[in-house]
Write a protein that holds these residues in place. Structure first.
Motif, PDB file in Angstrom:
ATOM      1  N   HIS A 191      41.024  39.819  36.678  1.00  0.00           N
ATOM      2  CA  HIS A 191      41.386  39.063  35.608  1.00  0.00           C
ATOM      3  C   HIS A 191      42.932  39.208  35.651  1.00  0.00           C
ATOM      4  O   HIS A 191      43.677  38.122  35.103  1.00  0.00           O
ATOM      5  CB  HIS A 191      40.834  39.760  34.047  1.00  0.00           C
ATOM      6  N   TYR A 192      43.663  40.164  35.945  1.00  0.00           N
ATOM      7  CA  TYR A 192      45.133  40.375  35.934  1.00  0.00           C
ATOM      8  C   TYR A 192      45.704  39.388  37.222  1.00  0.00           C
ATOM      9  O   TYR A 192      46.730  38.893  37.032  1.00  0.00           O
ATOM     10  CB  TYR A 192      45.434  41.631  36.518  1.00  0.00           C
ATOM     11  N   LEU A 193      44.987  39.266  38.202  1.00  0.00           N
ATOM     12  CA  LEU A 193      45.580  38.519  39.436  1.00  0.00           C
ATOM     13  C   LEU A 193      45.269  37.197  39.407  1.00  0.00           C
ATOM     14  O   LEU A 193      46.105  36.533  39.938  1.00  0.00           O
ATOM     15  CB  LEU A 193      45.103  39.251  40.766  1.00  0.00           C
ATOM     16  N   PHE A 194      43.908  36.630  39.148  1.00  0.00           N
ATOM     17  CA  PHE A 194      43.714  35.393  39.176  1.00  0.00           C
ATOM     18  C   PHE A 194      43.358  34.683  37.792  1.00  0.00           C
ATOM     19  O   PHE A 194      42.987  35.113  36.747  1.00  0.00           O
ATOM     20  CB  PHE A 194      42.290  35.441  39.822  1.00  0.00           C
ATOM     21  N   PRO A 195      44.020  33.312  38.041  1.00  0.00           N
ATOM     22  CA  PRO A 195      43.831  32.481  36.626  1.00  0.00           C
ATOM     23  C   PRO A 195      42.423  32.657  35.999  1.00  0.00           C
ATOM     24  O   PRO A 195      41.476  32.512  36.796  1.00  0.00           O
ATOM     25  CB  PRO A 195      44.246  31.050  37.240  1.00  0.00           C
ATOM     26  N   GLN A 196      42.413  32.837  34.750  1.00  0.00           N
ATOM     27  CA  GLN A 196      41.388  32.803  34.052  1.00  0.00           C
ATOM     28  C   GLN A 196      41.215  31.606  32.957  1.00  0.00           C
ATOM     29  O   GLN A 196      42.080  31.204  32.519  1.00  0.00           O
ATOM     30  CB  GLN A 196      40.933  34.217  33.463  1.00  0.00           C
ATOM     31  N   LYS A 197      39.825  31.270  32.735  1.00  0.00           N
ATOM     32  CA  LYS A 197      39.563  30.489  31.664  1.00  0.00           C
ATOM     33  C   LYS A 197      40.494  31.051  30.345  1.00  0.00           C
ATOM     34  O   LYS A 197      39.978  31.877  29.936  1.00  0.00           O
ATOM     35  CB  LYS A 197      38.208  30.233  31.443  1.00  0.00           C
ATOM     36  N   GLY A 198      41.132  30.121  29.674  1.00  0.00           N
ATOM     37  CA  GLY A 198      41.948  30.693  28.511  1.00  0.00           C
ATOM     38  C   GLY A 198      43.188  31.125  28.706  1.00  0.00           C
ATOM     39  O   GLY A 198      43.935  31.356  27.728  1.00  0.00           O
ATOM     40  N   ASP A 199      43.660  31.246  30.047  1.00  0.00           N
ATOM     41  CA  ASP A 199      44.858  31.873  30.248  1.00  0.00           C
ATOM     42  C   ASP A 199      46.012  30.864  29.661  1.00  0.00           C
ATOM     43  O   ASP A 199      45.978  29.499  29.925  1.00  0.00           O
ATOM     44  CB  ASP A 199      45.298  32.054  31.780  1.00  0.00           C
ATOM     45  N   GLU A 200      47.248  31.217  29.134  1.00  0.00           N
ATOM     46  CA  GLU A 200      48.191  30.302  28.671  1.00  0.00           C
ATOM     47  C   GLU A 200      48.828  29.768  30.037  1.00  0.00           C
ATOM     48  O   GLU A 200      48.879  30.443  31.272  1.00  0.00           O
ATOM     49  CB  GLU A 200      49.324  31.136  27.934  1.00  0.00           C
ATOM     50  N   ILE A 220      49.591  32.459  39.936  1.00  0.00           N
ATOM     51  CA  ILE A 220      49.596  31.521  41.183  1.00  0.00           C
ATOM     52  C   ILE A 220      51.017  32.025  42.021  1.00  0.00           C
ATOM     53  O   ILE A 220      50.914  32.135  43.339  1.00  0.00           O
ATOM     54  CB  ILE A 220      50.021  30.028  40.867  1.00  0.00           C
ATOM     55  N   ILE A 221      52.216  32.164  41.485  1.00  0.00           N
ATOM     56  CA  ILE A 221      53.246  32.741  42.390  1.00  0.00           C
ATOM     57  C   ILE A 221      53.068  34.097  42.818  1.00  0.00           C
ATOM     58  O   ILE A 221      53.269  34.318  44.027  1.00  0.00           O
ATOM     59  CB  ILE A 221      54.421  32.707  41.195  1.00  0.00           C
ATOM     60  N   PHE A 222      52.502  34.964  42.272  1.00  0.00           N
ATOM     61  CA  PHE A 222      52.102  36.278  42.710  1.00  0.00           C
ATOM     62  C   PHE A 222      50.943  36.018  43.773  1.00  0.00           C
ATOM     63  O   PHE A 222      51.113  36.648  45.003  1.00  0.00           O
ATOM     64  CB  PHE A 222      51.346  37.113  41.504  1.00  0.00           C
ATOM     65  N   LEU A 223      50.092  35.296  43.834  1.00  0.00           N
ATOM     66  CA  LEU A 223      49.258  35.080  44.999  1.00  0.00           C
ATOM     67  C   LEU A 223      49.770  34.496  45.975  1.00  0.00           C
ATOM     68  O   LEU A 223      49.520  34.855  47.121  1.00  0.00           O
ATOM     69  CB  LEU A 223      48.014  34.258  44.400  1.00  0.00           C
ATOM     70  N   ALA A 224      50.669  33.695  45.977  1.00  0.00           N
ATOM     71  CA  ALA A 224      51.370  32.938  46.809  1.00  0.00           C
ATOM     72  C   ALA A 224      52.012  33.955  47.789  1.00  0.00           C
ATOM     73  O   ALA A 224      52.216  33.793  48.814  1.00  0.00           O
ATOM     74  CB  ALA A 224      51.960  31.715  46.512  1.00  0.00           C
ATOM     75  N   ALA A 225      52.890  34.639  46.931  1.00  0.00           N
ATOM     76  CA  ALA A 225      53.541  35.596  47.514  1.00  0.00           C
ATOM     77  C   ALA A 225      52.900  36.865  48.260  1.00  0.00           C
ATOM     78  O   ALA A 225      53.198  37.130  49.353  1.00  0.00           O
ATOM     79  CB  ALA A 225      54.527  36.399  46.558  1.00  0.00           C
ATOM     80  N   LYS A 271      33.726  48.925  28.228  1.00  0.00           N
ATOM     81  CA  LYS A 271      34.805  48.888  29.231  1.00  0.00           C
ATOM     82  C   LYS A 271      34.431  48.215  30.584  1.00  0.00           C
ATOM     83  O   LYS A 271      33.357  48.452  31.132  1.00  0.00           O
ATOM     84  CB  LYS A 271      34.987  50.216  29.756  1.00  0.00           C
ATOM     85  N   GLU A 272      35.121  47.191  31.135  1.00  0.00           N
ATOM     86  CA  GLU A 272      35.197  46.330  32.282  1.00  0.00           C
ATOM     87  C   GLU A 272      35.478  47.381  33.473  1.00  0.00           C
ATOM     88  O   GLU A 272      36.149  48.093  33.434  1.00  0.00           O
ATOM     89  CB  GLU A 272      35.952  45.079  32.201  1.00  0.00           C
ATOM     90  N   ASN A 273      34.728  46.977  34.393  1.00  0.00           N
ATOM     91  CA  ASN A 273      34.839  47.559  35.721  1.00  0.00           C
ATOM     92  C   ASN A 273      36.221  47.398  36.175  1.00  0.00           C
ATOM     93  O   ASN A 273      36.808  46.386  35.902  1.00  0.00           O
ATOM     94  CB  ASN A 273      33.780  47.004  36.748  1.00  0.00           C
ATOM     95  N   ILE A 274      36.982  48.127  36.674  1.00  0.00           N
ATOM     96  CA  ILE A 274      38.326  48.441  37.274  1.00  0.00           C
ATOM     97  C   ILE A 274      38.510  47.109  38.134  1.00  0.00           C
ATOM     98  O   ILE A 274      39.613  46.545  37.935  1.00  0.00           O
ATOM     99  CB  ILE A 274      38.692  49.594  38.000  1.00  0.00           C
ATOM    100  N   PHE A 275      37.495  46.861  38.805  1.00  0.00           N
ATOM    101  CA  PHE A 275      37.800  45.849  39.864  1.00  0.00           C
ATOM    102  C   PHE A 275      37.610  44.264  39.028  1.00  0.00           C
ATOM    103  O   PHE A 275      38.570  43.409  39.304  1.00  0.00           O
ATOM    104  CB  PHE A 275      36.785  45.414  40.851  1.00  0.00           C
ATOM    105  N   VAL A 276      37.187  44.301  37.866  1.00  0.00           N
ATOM    106  CA  VAL A 276      36.786  43.006  36.984  1.00  0.00           C
ATOM    107  C   VAL A 276      38.409  42.860  36.282  1.00  0.00           C
ATOM    108  O   VAL A 276      38.889  41.727  36.364  1.00  0.00           O
ATOM    109  CB  VAL A 276      35.822  43.066  36.091  1.00  0.00           C
ATOM    110  N   ARG A 277      38.918  44.132  36.025  1.00  0.00           N
ATOM    111  CA  ARG A 277      40.110  44.132  35.060  1.00  0.00           C
ATOM    112  C   ARG A 277      41.179  43.543  36.120  1.00  0.00           C
ATOM    113  O   ARG A 277      42.021  42.748  35.893  1.00  0.00           O
ATOM    114  CB  ARG A 277      40.431  45.355  34.558  1.00  0.00           C
ATOM    115  N   ILE A 278      41.242  43.999  37.291  1.00  0.00           N
ATOM    116  CA  ILE A 278      42.224  43.562  38.410  1.00  0.00           C
ATOM    117  C   ILE A 278      42.018  42.125  38.815  1.00  0.00           C
ATOM    118  O   ILE A 278      43.035  41.312  38.942  1.00  0.00           O
ATOM    119  CB  ILE A 278      42.112  44.334  39.836  1.00  0.00           C
TER     120      ILE A 278
END
Length: 352
Positions: free
Chosen positions: A15-24, A32-37, A6-13
Motif C-alpha cells: 500500500h505504501y509503495l504502489f498506487p492504490q484506489k483512492g490515493d490523492e 510512481i517516482i519512487f518505483l521508477a527510481a 491489523k494488515e499483514n506487513i507485506f500488504v502495508r508495504i
C-alpha cells in the motif's frame, strides 16, 4: 472469531509503495517516482555487478594466459606455408620466410587472429595481441570472442606482419581501464598535468623498454617519446600518428619522427632514432581537464639495433619544457609552443 484488524506487513508495504484506489494525485506521483527510481537502481546495480563479474573473469583468463605463455618453451616450430607477399620496407634487405614461434601455437588454436605478445616489465602490460580485419572488432571483444568493455589489445589492421617482414611502424591500440588493466599503466609515462611540467620521469626510468614478440620475431624497443594529443579538429590541428605504417624514404621518416619529437614530453639522448629503425606505437585514451575529453596518450619506441645493448641509460633523460600540444590545450592553460628546439642528435641525419 473476528480478525485482529491489523494488515499483514507485506500488504502495508504494498500500500505504501504502489498506487492504490483512492490515493490523492500527489501520493500517486510520489509512488510512481519512487518505483521508477527503484527500477533504475536495480537495473544499474545489475549491470555493475555483471560488468564486475565479467571483468574478474576476463582478468583471470588474462593472468592464466600470461602464465601459460611465459611458461612455453622458446623452441621454434617448423616453418608454415604462407601465401603472404613480402611487405615493402624502407630499407632493402633479403626477405626470408620465418616460422611461427612455438609459444604461439596454443594461442593460435584458441584465436587464429593472434599476432603477438606485448610486455612492459614489472607492469600490468603483459597481454596477447590480436589483429582483426578492421580496428573496431576488438574494441569490445575478448580474446576468446566474448563481450567486454576492456576489449583486447590489437595491432592496426593496416600493419601487415607476415612470415617475411613487419611494417616500419607497428601501431597497437588498447583501452585505458579505470581498474588498471590493459594500457592503463601507459598514463604513468606522461609527466605533464593541467598545464604544468611535473618533471617526474620516475616511471619512464623504471620502464624504458617495450617487449613485443610477433608470431615470427622477438623484439625489444627503447622508448624515445611520449605525447598527448587531440583526436578531433574542433580542439585544433590533428596529428595522425597512427596512419604511418611504412615510410617512402628518409625524408618521409624524418618528417614523421620530427613531429613526434616536437610533441614528446621528455627526451633521452641515449635513445636516438635513425632512418631504417623499426618503430612501435602504443595508443590509449587519456582523460583529464585538458580542454577536451577526446585525447590520446601515445608511447613511441624504436627497435634495439643489431649488435646494440637493450640497456638504456635513463640518467640522461630530461623533461621537455615546451612540448607542442593542441590549440584548445594552449588556450585552456595559456601554453604556447616556441618551435622546434630539441637536440637534432635525437634524430640522426635530420636537417631543418
Amino acid at each position: 472469531m473476528s480478525g485482529s484488524g491489523k494488515e499483514n506487513i507485506f500488504v502495508r508495504i504494498a500500500h505504501y509503495l504502489f498506487p492504490q484506489k483512492g490515493d490523492e494525485g500527489k501520493e500517486v506521483v510520489r509512488k510512481i517516482i519512487f518505483l521508477a527510481a527503484a527500477v533504475v537502481l536495480i537495473v544499474t546495480g545489475t549491470i555493475l555487478i555483471t560488468d564486475n563479474v565479467r571483468r574478474m573473469k576476463t582478468n583471470k583468463d588474462d593472468d592464466d594466459r600470461a602464465n601459460d605463455f611465459h611458461n612455453q618453451s622458446i623452441i621454434v616450430s617448423a616453418p608454415v606455408e604462407s601465401t603472404s607477399e613480402p611487405v615493402e620496407s624502407a630499407v632493402d634487405k633479403p626477405k626470408v620466410e620465418r616460422p611461427v614461434q612455438a609459444q604461439f601455437e596454443t594461442l593460435l588454436q584458441q584465436n587464429p587472429e593472434t599476432i603477438g605478445w606485448i610486455t612492459i616489465q614489472d607492469t600490468k602490460v603483459d597481454y596477447v595481441v590480436v589483429q582483426g580485419e578492421d580496428n573496431d572488432k576488438y574494441l569490445t571483444t575478448t580474446f576468446t570472442g566474448g563481450y567486454a568493455k576492456s576489449g583486447t589489445l590489437f595491432v592496426d589492421y593496416m600493419d601487415k606482419i607476415t612470415p617475411y617482414d613487419e611494417p616500419d611502424n607497428i601501431v597497437i591500440y588498447g583501452h585505458n581501464m579505470a581498474t588498471g588493466e590493459y594500457f592503463a599503466p601507459l598514463i604513468n609515462y606522461f609527466n605533464w598535468e593541467n598545464g604544468h611540467n611535473h618533471d617526474d620521469l620516475s616511471f619512464y626510468k623504471a620502464h624504458p623498454t617495450i617487449e613485443f614478440n610477433s608470431l615470427y620475431k622477438n623484439s625489444t624497443y627503447k622508448i624515445f617519446a611520449v605525447m598527448m594529443l587531440n583526436v578531433y579538429e574542433d580542439a585544433g590541428e590533428v596529428f595522425n600518428y597512427h596512419v604511418k605504417h611504412n615510410f617512402r624514404d628518409q625524408d618521409d621518416f624524418n618528417e614523421y619522427v620530427a613531429e613526434i619529437l616536437d610533441r614528446s614530453t621528455f627526451y633521452n639522448p641515449d635513445v636516438n632514432v635513425q632512418y631504417g629503425d623499426k618503430l612501435i606505437t602504443l595508443s590509449t585514451c587519456k582523460f583529464g581537464s585538458y580542454g577536451t575529453q577526446d585525447l590520446r596518450l601515445v608511447v613511441f619506441g624504436r627497435e634495439v639495433r643489431e649488435g646494440e645493448s637493450s640497456e638504456v641509460d635513463v640518467s640522461k633523460a630530461y623533461s621537455n619544457p615546451n612540448p607542442k600540444f593542441y590549440d584548445m590545450y594552449d588556450k585552456t592553460f595559456n601554453h604556447k609552443w616556441e618551435g622546434r628546439k630539441w637536440d637534432k642528435k635525437l634524430l640522426v641525419g635530420y636537417e631543418d
